[in-house]
Write an enzyme that holds these catalytic residues in place. Structure first.
Site, PDB file in Angstrom:
ATOM      1  N   GLY A 177       0.792  -1.231   0.000  1.00 24.57           N
ATOM      2  CA  GLY A 177       0.000   0.000   0.000  1.00 24.57           C
ATOM      3  C   GLY A 177       0.821   1.275   0.000  1.00 24.57           C
ATOM      4  N   ASN A 237       1.554   2.997  -2.578  1.00 25.28           N
ATOM      5  CA  ASN A 237       0.845   3.938  -3.466  1.00 25.28           C
ATOM      6  C   ASN A 237      -0.377   4.525  -2.772  1.00 25.28           C
ATOM      7  OD1 ASN A 237       1.980   4.276  -6.328  1.00 25.28           O
ATOM      8  ND2 ASN A 237       2.170   2.064  -6.008  1.00 25.28           N
ATOM      9  N   ILE A 266      -8.918  -9.650 -10.452  1.00 25.38           N
ATOM     10  CA  ILE A 266      -9.492  -9.154 -11.707  1.00 25.38           C
ATOM     11  C   ILE A 266     -10.963  -8.823 -11.442  1.00 25.38           C
ATOM     12  CG2 ILE A 266      -9.970  -9.724 -14.128  1.00 25.38           C
ATOM     13  CD1 ILE A 266      -6.951  -9.730 -13.437  1.00 25.38           C
ATOM     14  N   LEU A 267     -11.372  -7.612 -11.759  1.00 25.45           N
ATOM     15  CA  LEU A 267     -12.769  -7.218 -11.562  1.00 25.45           C
ATOM     16  C   LEU A 267     -13.622  -7.801 -12.689  1.00 25.45           C
ATOM     17  CD1 LEU A 267     -12.059  -3.504 -10.597  1.00 25.45           C
ATOM     18  CD2 LEU A 267     -12.864  -5.320  -9.052  1.00 25.45           C
ATOM     19  N   ASN A 317      -6.057   2.142 -12.925  1.00 24.64           N
ATOM     20  CA  ASN A 317      -5.087   1.199 -12.363  1.00 24.64           C
ATOM     21  C   ASN A 317      -3.675   1.725 -12.592  1.00 24.64           C
ATOM     22  OD1 ASN A 317      -4.035  -1.376 -11.401  1.00 24.64           O
ATOM     23  ND2 ASN A 317      -3.582  -1.862 -13.548  1.00 24.64           N
ATOM     24  N   HIS A 323       0.078   0.302 -13.368  1.00 21.23           N
ATOM     25  CA  HIS A 323       0.754  -0.925 -13.793  1.00 21.23           C
ATOM     26  C   HIS A 323       2.262  -0.684 -13.802  1.00 21.23           C
ATOM     27  CE1 HIS A 323       1.051  -4.829 -15.695  1.00 21.23           C
ATOM     28  NE2 HIS A 323       2.008  -4.309 -16.451  1.00 21.23           N
TER      29      HIS A 323
HETATM   30  C1  GAR Z   1       3.015  -1.436  -7.625  1.00 19.27           C
HETATM   31  O1  GAR Z   1       4.288  -1.433  -8.212  1.00 19.27           O
HETATM   32  C2  GAR Z   1       1.949  -1.614  -8.690  1.00 19.27           C
HETATM   33  O2  GAR Z   1       2.265  -1.049  -9.923  1.00 19.27           O
HETATM   34  C3  GAR Z   1       1.884  -3.101  -8.798  1.00 19.27           C
HETATM   35  O3  GAR Z   1       2.015  -3.570  -7.482  1.00 19.27           O
HETATM   36  C4  GAR Z   1       2.829  -2.662  -6.737  1.00 19.27           C
HETATM   37  C5  GAR Z   1       2.097  -2.333  -5.448  1.00 19.27           C
HETATM   38  O4  GAR Z   1       2.892  -1.617  -4.560  1.00 19.27           O
HETATM   39  N1  GAR Z   1       0.654  -3.502  -9.403  1.00 19.27           N
HETATM   40  C6  GAR Z   1       0.525  -4.548 -10.207  1.00 19.27           C
HETATM   41  O5  GAR Z   1       1.448  -5.295 -10.474  1.00 19.27           O
HETATM   42  C7  GAR Z   1      -0.881  -4.764 -10.756  1.00 19.27           C
HETATM   43  N2  GAR Z   1      -0.833  -5.547 -11.963  1.00 19.27           N
HETATM   44  P1  GAR Z   1       2.272  -0.916  -3.273  1.00 19.27           P
HETATM   45  O6  GAR Z   1       1.343  -1.936  -2.586  1.00 19.27           O
HETATM   46  O7  GAR Z   1       3.425  -0.563  -2.414  1.00 19.27           O
HETATM   47  O8  GAR Z   1       1.491   0.289  -3.739  1.00 19.27           O
END
Ligand code: GAR
Length: 188
Positions: free
Chosen positions: A12, A14, A86-87, A101, A103
């Site tokens: 989390g 982000n 996946i929603l 999202n 990525h």
């Molecule tokens: C992030 O790098 C995000 O881009 C990726 O997971 C990480 C989560 O980090 N998402 C995916 O791979 C989705 N396909 P966080 O929990 O520290 O925000």
């Protein structure tokens, strides 16, 4: 005031960045009104620490239906911040252009089923790419296929590992995700 629901599955960081940018005004006129996780994860603790309502909905085929029951009616934007389920097609269609999202690669490369987290960074290194980055995009029922909103990139060093790549991608994510959220919420 715009209301955001954030979906999470992991650390989390982000989500933390979004919370901090709302506090600092980098994302203006917004509030995280709900955090939903599809598994037990540290992101839920971050929500708790900031007194943000949070819920765990077990991942599986009923996830989207259960999410819809909880989703505040005044939700302006659903933000997938390291969310790994996946929603459903129905959910994506109902909330068309209201779900975004992040990525961890430069879509349309290195997207699709199974392309998440370290799998993405391993594939990028394996393919001897010269650059990587992150992409914010609208969510549609095609995995990682929705319209791109914002990308940020950097060059890959010779001795890059999936771990160093992950760190650099996170730094780029922290820059572009708040910008994209603010742009979408406050464009009018
Ligand atoms: C992030 O790098 C995000 O881009 C990726 O997971 C990480 C989560 O980090 N998402 C995916 O791979 C989705 N396909 P966080 O929990 O520290 O925000």
């Amino acid at each position: 005031m715009k209301n955001i629901t954030v979906l999470v599955s992991g650390s989390g960081s982000n989500l933390q960045r979004i919370i901090d940018c709302i506090d600092s005004g980098e994302i203006s006129n917004a509030k995280v009104s709900l955090v939903v996780a599809d598994r037990d994860c540290y992101a839920l603790e971050r929500a708790e620490n900031h007194q943000i309502p949070h819920q765990l909905i077990k991942r599986g085929k009923d996830f989207s239906e259960n999410l819809e029951k909880l989703l505040p009616k005044n939700t302006d934007l659903i933000v997938l911040a390291g969310f790994l389920s996946i929603l459903s097609k129905e959910f994506c269609e109902k909330y068309n252009r209201k779900i975004i999202n992040i990525h961890p690669a430069l879509l349309p490369k290195f997207g699709g089923k199974g392309m998440w987290g370290h799998h993405v960074h391993e594939a990028v290194i394996e393919a001897q790419e010269k650059e990587s980055g992150a992409t914010v995009h609208f969510v549609t029922s095609g995995i990682d296929e929705g319209e791109i909103i914002l990308q940020g990139k950097f060059s890959i060093d010779e001795n890059e590992t999936p771990e160093t790549l992950a760190q650099k991608v996170h730094q780029i994510e922290y820059e572009i995700f708040p910008k994209a959220i603010d742009k979408i919420l406050n464009k009018n």
